[in-house]
Design an enzyme around this catalytic site. Structure first.
Site, PDB file in Angstrom:
ATOM      1  CG  HIS A  10      57.153 -36.245  69.552  1.00  0.00           C
ATOM      2  ND1 HIS A  10      57.723 -35.218  68.836  1.00  0.00           N
ATOM      3  CD2 HIS A  10      56.184 -36.754  68.773  1.00  0.00           C
ATOM      4  CE1 HIS A  10      57.134 -35.124  67.664  1.00  0.00           C
ATOM      5  NE2 HIS A  10      56.178 -36.049  67.601  1.00  0.00           N
ATOM      6  CD  GLU A  83      53.081 -38.298  65.214  1.00  0.00           C
ATOM      7  OE1 GLU A  83      52.705 -37.752  64.156  1.00  0.00           O
ATOM      8  OE2 GLU A  83      54.015 -37.896  65.895  1.00  0.00           O
TER       9      GLU A  83
END
Length: 105
Positions: A10, A83
């Site tokens: 990202h 994550e």
């Protein structure tokens, strides 16, 4: 039949800017992160891309969105690409983590 996989991390998130450990904490991209997402889409625009998978977190999804829009592809969102969950470290600064949780030897 060959399959190519392209991994994209990202763009800069609010957590990156503030030096905060996010894990599962859902924070947006910064203005720079949005620019990075657009530049990534531009970089990949001529690549053959059949599917786009993303974490369901805003920072990942909004990084994938410019490419998905450019290609006319729906993003497949999944929690399985998140994550790690950071427990006590979630959404606290890296400096606080060092201060509270890292033992000196």
């Amino acid at each position: 039949m060959a399959c190519n996989v392209i991994f994209v991390r990202h763009g800069q998130s609010e957590g990156n800017l503030l030096r905060v450990f996010l894990g599962h904490t859902d924070r947006n991209l910064t203005q720079l992160g949005e620019i990075q997402a657009k530049k990534t889409a531009e970089f990949l625009k001529d690549r053959k891309i059949d599917r786009i998978y993303s974490s369901d977190l805003k920072r990942a999804f909004n990084t994938a969105k410019p490419l998905a829009d450019l290609k006319g592809i729906d993003i497949i969102k999944t929690e399985e690409l998140r994550e790690i969950f950071a427990g006590y470290w979630e959404n606290i600064s890296i400096n606080d983590i060092k201060e509270k949780y890292v033992q000196s030897y």
